[in-house]
Design a protein around this motif. Structure first.
Motif, PDB file in Angstrom:
ATOM      1  N   ARG A 113       0.840  -1.202   0.000  1.00 32.44           N
ATOM      2  CA  ARG A 113       0.000   0.000   0.000  1.00 32.44           C
ATOM      3  C   ARG A 113       0.880   1.259   0.000  1.00 32.44           C
ATOM      4  NH1 ARG A 113      -2.849  -1.159   4.311  1.00 32.44           N
ATOM      5  NH2 ARG A 113      -4.387  -2.376   3.143  1.00 32.44           N
ATOM      6  N   SER A 114       1.942   1.228   0.805  1.00 33.23           N
ATOM      7  CA  SER A 114       2.875   2.351   0.856  1.00 33.23           C
ATOM      8  C   SER A 114       3.570   2.530  -0.489  1.00 33.23           C
ATOM      9  CB  SER A 114       3.904   2.124   1.965  1.00 33.23           C
ATOM     10  OG  SER A 114       4.873   3.146   1.977  1.00 33.23           O
ATOM     11  N   ALA A 115       3.962   1.411  -1.104  1.00 36.08           N
ATOM     12  CA  ALA A 115       4.614   1.475  -2.416  1.00 36.08           C
ATOM     13  C   ALA A 115       3.683   2.080  -3.458  1.00 36.08           C
ATOM     14  CB  ALA A 115       5.042   0.072  -2.844  1.00 36.08           C
ATOM     15  N   ARG A 116       2.414   1.690  -3.429  1.00 37.09           N
ATOM     16  CA  ARG A 116       1.420   2.234  -4.364  1.00 37.09           C
ATOM     17  C   ARG A 116       1.291   3.748  -4.198  1.00 37.09           C
ATOM     18  NH1 ARG A 116      -4.324   1.335  -2.396  1.00 37.09           N
ATOM     19  NH2 ARG A 116      -3.626   3.223  -1.319  1.00 37.09           N
ATOM     20  N   ASP A 117       1.266   4.205  -2.959  1.00 35.97           N
ATOM     21  CA  ASP A 117       1.086   5.621  -2.682  1.00 35.97           C
ATOM     22  C   ASP A 117       2.282   6.460  -3.122  1.00 35.97           C
ATOM     23  OD1 ASP A 117      -1.355   4.994  -1.600  1.00 35.97           O
ATOM     24  OD2 ASP A 117      -0.681   5.096   0.488  1.00 35.97           O
ATOM     25  N   ARG A 118       3.428   5.828  -3.334  1.00 36.94           N
ATOM     26  CA  ARG A 118       4.632   6.568  -3.707  1.00 36.94           C
ATOM     27  C   ARG A 118       4.935   6.495  -5.199  1.00 36.94           C
ATOM     28  NH1 ARG A 118       4.451   5.798   1.335  1.00 36.94           N
ATOM     29  NH2 ARG A 118       5.582   7.132   2.816  1.00 36.94           N
ATOM     30  N   LEU A 119       4.033   5.883  -5.966  1.00 34.98           N
ATOM     31  CA  LEU A 119       4.232   5.804  -7.407  1.00 34.98           C
ATOM     32  C   LEU A 119       3.840   7.109  -8.088  1.00 34.98           C
ATOM     33  CD1 LEU A 119       2.858   2.251  -8.270  1.00 34.98           C
ATOM     34  CD2 LEU A 119       5.252   2.995  -8.335  1.00 34.98           C
ATOM     35  N   ALA A 120       4.666   7.528  -9.048  1.00 34.14           N
ATOM     36  CA  ALA A 120       4.294   8.624  -9.921  1.00 34.14           C
ATOM     37  C   ALA A 120       3.222   8.127 -10.898  1.00 34.14           C
ATOM     38  CB  ALA A 120       5.522   9.111 -10.692  1.00 34.14           C
ATOM     39  N   PRO A 121       2.433   9.019 -11.505  1.00 39.45           N
ATOM     40  CA  PRO A 121       1.447   8.581 -12.503  1.00 39.45           C
ATOM     41  C   PRO A 121       2.111   7.731 -13.592  1.00 39.45           C
ATOM     42  CG  PRO A 121       1.083  10.878 -11.942  1.00 39.45           C
ATOM     43  CD  PRO A 121       2.367  10.476 -11.273  1.00 39.45           C
ATOM     44  N   GLY A 122       1.554   6.562 -13.843  1.00 36.67           N
ATOM     45  CA  GLY A 122       2.125   5.652 -14.838  1.00 36.67           C
ATOM     46  C   GLY A 122       3.220   4.764 -14.304  1.00 36.67           C
ATOM     47  N   GLY A 123       3.582   4.923 -13.026  1.00 39.55           N
ATOM     48  CA  GLY A 123       4.621   4.080 -12.436  1.00 39.55           C
ATOM     49  C   GLY A 123       4.083   2.711 -12.057  1.00 39.55           C
ATOM     50  N   ALA A 124       4.988   1.809 -11.702  1.00 41.52           N
ATOM     51  CA  ALA A 124       4.597   0.441 -11.358  1.00 41.52           C
ATOM     52  C   ALA A 124       5.525  -0.124 -10.295  1.00 41.52           C
ATOM     53  CB  ALA A 124       4.615  -0.455 -12.602  1.00 41.52           C
ATOM     54  N   VAL A 125       5.049  -1.176  -9.640  1.00 41.12           N
ATOM     55  CA  VAL A 125       5.831  -1.894  -8.635  1.00 41.12           C
ATOM     56  C   VAL A 125       6.361  -3.185  -9.262  1.00 41.12           C
ATOM     57  CG1 VAL A 125       5.737  -3.118  -6.425  1.00 41.12           C
ATOM     58  CG2 VAL A 125       4.529  -0.934  -6.708  1.00 41.12           C
ATOM     59  N   LEU A 126       7.638  -3.473  -9.034  1.00 38.04           N
ATOM     60  CA  LEU A 126       8.268  -4.714  -9.494  1.00 38.04           C
ATOM     61  C   LEU A 126       8.657  -5.544  -8.281  1.00 38.04           C
ATOM     62  CD1 LEU A 126       9.562  -6.588 -11.618  1.00 38.04           C
ATOM     63  CD2 LEU A 126      11.623  -5.147 -11.489  1.00 38.04           C
ATOM     64  N   ILE A 127       8.129  -6.750  -8.211  1.00 39.13           N
ATOM     65  CA  ILE A 127       8.443  -7.660  -7.117  1.00 39.13           C
ATOM     66  C   ILE A 127       9.167  -8.881  -7.668  1.00 39.13           C
ATOM     67  CG2 ILE A 127       7.470  -9.197  -5.355  1.00 39.13           C
ATOM     68  CD1 ILE A 127       5.125  -7.277  -5.123  1.00 39.13           C
ATOM     69  N   GLY A 128      10.247  -9.255  -7.023  1.00 40.27           N
ATOM     70  CA  GLY A 128      10.908 -10.529  -7.299  1.00 40.27           C
ATOM     71  C   GLY A 128      10.943 -11.320  -6.007  1.00 40.27           C
ATOM     72  N   ASP A 129      10.326 -12.492  -6.007  1.00 40.78           N
ATOM     73  CA  ASP A 129      10.317 -13.308  -4.797  1.00 40.78           C
ATOM     74  C   ASP A 129      10.426 -14.777  -5.176  1.00 40.78           C
ATOM     75  OD1 ASP A 129       9.672 -14.157  -1.941  1.00 40.78           O
ATOM     76  OD2 ASP A 129       9.318 -12.008  -1.801  1.00 40.78           O
ATOM     77  N   GLU A 130      10.421 -15.637  -4.186  1.00 42.32           N
ATOM     78  CA  GLU A 130      10.796 -17.032  -4.387  1.00 42.32           C
ATOM     79  C   GLU A 130       9.911 -17.760  -5.405  1.00 42.32           C
ATOM     80  OE1 GLU A 130      13.511 -17.355  -3.133  1.00 42.32           O
ATOM     81  OE2 GLU A 130      13.520 -15.987  -1.435  1.00 42.32           O
ATOM     82  N   LYS A 131      10.560 -18.563  -6.241  1.00 43.85           N
ATOM     83  CA  LYS A 131       9.850 -19.337  -7.262  1.00 43.85           C
ATOM     84  C   LYS A 131       9.448 -20.688  -6.679  1.00 43.85           C
ATOM     85  CE  LYS A 131      10.273 -20.590 -12.164  1.00 43.85           C
ATOM     86  NZ  LYS A 131      11.207 -20.598 -13.324  1.00 43.85           N
ATOM     87  N   VAL A 132       8.504 -20.633  -5.769  1.00 43.35           N
ATOM     88  CA  VAL A 132       8.043 -21.863  -5.124  1.00 43.35           C
ATOM     89  C   VAL A 132       6.897 -22.450  -5.939  1.00 43.35           C
ATOM     90  CG1 VAL A 132       8.782 -21.150  -2.830  1.00 43.35           C
ATOM     91  CG2 VAL A 132       6.509 -20.493  -3.641  1.00 43.35           C
ATOM     92  N   ALA A 133       6.469 -23.643  -5.566  1.00 43.37           N
ATOM     93  CA  ALA A 133       5.391 -24.314  -6.282  1.00 43.37           C
ATOM     94  C   ALA A 133       4.090 -23.539  -6.153  1.00 43.37           C
ATOM     95  CB  ALA A 133       5.219 -25.733  -5.741  1.00 43.37           C
ATOM     96  N   GLU A 134       3.207 -23.717  -7.134  1.00 40.77           N
ATOM     97  CA  GLU A 134       1.904 -23.053  -7.103  1.00 40.77           C
ATOM     98  C   GLU A 134       1.085 -23.493  -5.887  1.00 40.77           C
ATOM     99  OE1 GLU A 134       0.419 -20.898  -9.216  1.00 40.77           O
ATOM    100  OE2 GLU A 134       1.857 -20.780 -10.877  1.00 40.77           O
ATOM    101  N   HIS A 135       1.245 -24.778  -5.511  1.00 45.27           N
ATOM    102  CA  HIS A 135       0.472 -25.329  -4.401  1.00 45.27           C
ATOM    103  C   HIS A 135       1.376 -26.226  -3.551  1.00 45.27           C
ATOM    104  CE1 HIS A 135      -3.127 -23.920  -6.467  1.00 45.27           C
ATOM    105  NE2 HIS A 135      -2.694 -24.517  -7.554  1.00 45.27           N
ATOM    106  N   PHE A 136       1.015 -26.385  -2.299  1.00 47.92           N
ATOM    107  CA  PHE A 136       1.756 -27.261  -1.391  1.00 47.92           C
ATOM    108  C   PHE A 136       1.693 -28.706  -1.889  1.00 47.92           C
ATOM    109  CE2 PHE A 136       1.798 -30.063   2.382  1.00 47.92           C
ATOM    110  CZ  PHE A 136       3.066 -29.764   2.851  1.00 47.92           C
ATOM    111  N   THR A 137       2.862 -29.320  -2.048  1.00 45.33           N
ATOM    112  CA  THR A 137       2.956 -30.687  -2.555  1.00 45.33           C
ATOM    113  C   THR A 137       4.038 -31.434  -1.790  1.00 45.33           C
ATOM    114  OG1 THR A 137       2.346 -29.911  -4.770  1.00 45.33           O
ATOM    115  CG2 THR A 137       3.289 -32.118  -4.607  1.00 45.33           C
ATOM    116  N   VAL A 138       3.739 -32.678  -1.417  1.00 47.64           N
ATOM    117  CA  VAL A 138       4.705 -33.512  -0.687  1.00 47.64           C
ATOM    118  C   VAL A 138       4.996 -34.772  -1.489  1.00 47.64           C
ATOM    119  CG1 VAL A 138       5.055 -34.875   1.410  1.00 47.64           C
ATOM    120  CG2 VAL A 138       3.928 -32.647   1.556  1.00 47.64           C
TER     121      VAL A 138
END
Length: 354
Positions: A260-285
Motif C-alpha cells: 500500500r505504501s509502495a502504491r502511494d509513492r508511485l508517480a502517474p504511470g509508475g509500477a511496482v516490481l516484485i521478485g520473490d521465491e519461485k516456489v510451487a503453485e500449491h503445497f505438494t509432498v
C-alpha cells in the motif's frame, strides 16, 4: 521412506553439511584466497594466512578428499604435499560477480546454525529471532548470493516492463528499493540506467551502512542513497517511476502495508516490481529441491526474523503466487501480472494501481 533410507540420507546430509562448514572456515580465514595465488603446502599456507601449520595441513587434506582441491605435488611428508585450487572452484568461491558465485553461502549456513538455540526458544515462546542476531554470515550470505543475480538480471527484469524501462532510460528516473539489503539491487539499477536515481530503504542498520559504502566504492554516492527505515512507512519523499521489492516481501511483517505504501509513492504511470521465491503453485509432498531449500530457510531464518518484527501476516519464505495476488488486491492494486522472466529461483510480478 524406509528407515534404512532415512538413515542413509541423513548420513549423506551430515557429510555434506560438515564439509560445507569446512568451506565456511576456508572462506573466513582467507585460505582459498591464498590458494588463488598458486599451489601451497601446509607450511606455505600457514605462513600466508597466519593459521597454525597443523590445522592448515588437516584442512588441506580434508579439502582434497572432498574434491574441492587437487594435489599439485605429492610427497611422503604430509607437510610438503602441495594443493591447488582449481579455476572453477576459485570462480565459485571468490568471484563475487560470477553467476556461479556461492562463496558466502557456507558462512550463511554456519550463521544460521549458530542461532539455532534462539530459534528453538522462539518455537517454545512463539516469539522471534531478530534479523541482526544472525550476524554477518547471514547478511553477507544473502547479499553475496543475490549480487550476481542483480548484476546479470536487472536489465532484463526491467525490460519486461517496456514502459518503465523507457522512463528510466530517458530520465531523469526515480526508483525506490524497499528491503534493499546491502545495496546491490539499487547499485545495479543505477548503473544500468545512468539517468536514474535510486533510494534504498532497509530495517537493518548494518545492511544500510554496508550499502552506502558499496555505492560510494563504485562512485555512485549521491545518485544512490540509502536510509534506515520501515518499508511500510519509508518516509521517502516525492514520487517514483518504479518501486521494487527483491526477495524481501516474504520477510516483511506486514506486506500488505508495504505494498500500500509502495502504491502511494508511485508517480502517474509508475509500477511496482516484485521478485520473490519461485516456489510451487500449491503445497505438494514431497517437494523439489527449490521447495525444500525455501522451507528449510523459512523454519530457521525467515519466519523467526519476521515474527521478531510483528505477526500481522507471518508469511515465511514460501510465498506462493496466489498469496502475492491476494496481497496486491488487498493493497488496492488494479492488477498483479506475473512477468515472463525465466529465472531458476525467483518469480517476478508487476503491480499497477487501480
Amino acid at each position: 521412506m524406509a528407515a534404512e533410507e532415512i538413515t542413509e540420507r541423513l548420513m549423506a546430509d551430515a557429510v555434506t553439511t560438515i564439509e560445507m562448514l569446512n568451506v565456511a572456515l576456508g572462506v573466513r580465514l582467507g585460505l582459498y584466497q591464498a590458494l588463488a595465488e598458486g599451489p601451497a603446502d601446509a607450511r606455505a599456507l600457514a605462513k600466508a594466512t597466519g593459521v597454525h601449520p597443523r590445522y592448515a595441513r588437516e584442512w588441506l587434506e580434508q579439502q582434497g578428499v572432498s574434491g574441492m582441491l587437487t594435489v599439485a605435488a605429492d610427497d611422503d611428508d604430509p607437510y610438503a604435499r602441495a594443493f591447488a585450487l582449481p579455476a572453477d572452484a576459485g570462480e565459485a568461491l571468490l568471484d563475487a560477480d560470477s553467476p556461479f558465485f556461492v562463496g558466502t553461502l557456507p558462512g550463511m549456513v554456519a550463521s544460521i546454525a549458530e542461532v539455532l538455540p534462539q530459534v528453538a526458544g522462539a518455537f517454545e515462546s512463539g516469539g522471534g529471532v531478530p534479523y541482526a542476531a544472525y550476524g554477518t554470515g547471514t547478511r553477507h550470505g544473502i547479499g553475496g548470493l543475490n549480487r550476481p543475480m542483480f548484476r546479470a538480471g536487472v536489465a532484463d527484469w526491467v525490460a519486461a516492463m517496456p514502459d518503465i524501462a523507457a522512463r528510466l532510460s530517458d530520465g531523469p528516473g526515480k526508483v525506490l528499493d524497499l528491503g534493499c539489503g546491502t545495496g546491490w539491487s539499487a547499485i545495479t539499477l543505477a548503473e544500468t540506467f545512468p539517468s536514474t536515481s535510486v533510494h534504498g530503504i532497509d530495517l537493518d542498520e548494518a545492511s544500510v551502512e554496508e550499502a552506502s559504502g558499496n555505492a560510494a566504492g563504485r562512485g555512485l554516492d549521491g545518485r544512490v542513497t540509502f536510509a534506515l527505515g520501515d518499508a511500510a512507512d519509508p518516509g521517502a519523499g516525492g514520487r517514483y517511476d518504479m518501486v521494487c521489492v527483491f526477495e524481501a516481501l516474504h520477510d516483511m511483517a506486514d506486506p500488505v502495508a508495504v505494498l500500500r505504501s509502495a502504491r502511494d509513492r508511485l508517480a502517474p504511470g509508475g509500477a511496482v516490481l516484485i521478485g520473490d521465491e519461485k516456489v510451487a503453485e500449491h503445497f505438494t509432498v514431497p517437494g523439489d529441491l527449490v521447495e525444500r531449500l525455501n522451507y528449510a530457510i523459512s523454519v530457521l531464518h525467515c519466519l523467526p526474523a519476521t515474527r521478531a518484527e510483528g505477526t500481522a501476516v507471518e508469511a515465511g519464505t514460501v510465498l506462493r503466487p496466489h498469496v502475492v495476488r491476494g496481497y496486491a488486491e488487498e493493497a488496492g492494486y488494479g492488477s498483479c501480472t506475473e512477468l515472463p522472466i525465466d529465472h531458476d529461483l525467483w518469480r517476478f510480478y508487476r503491480l499497477d494501481p487501480a
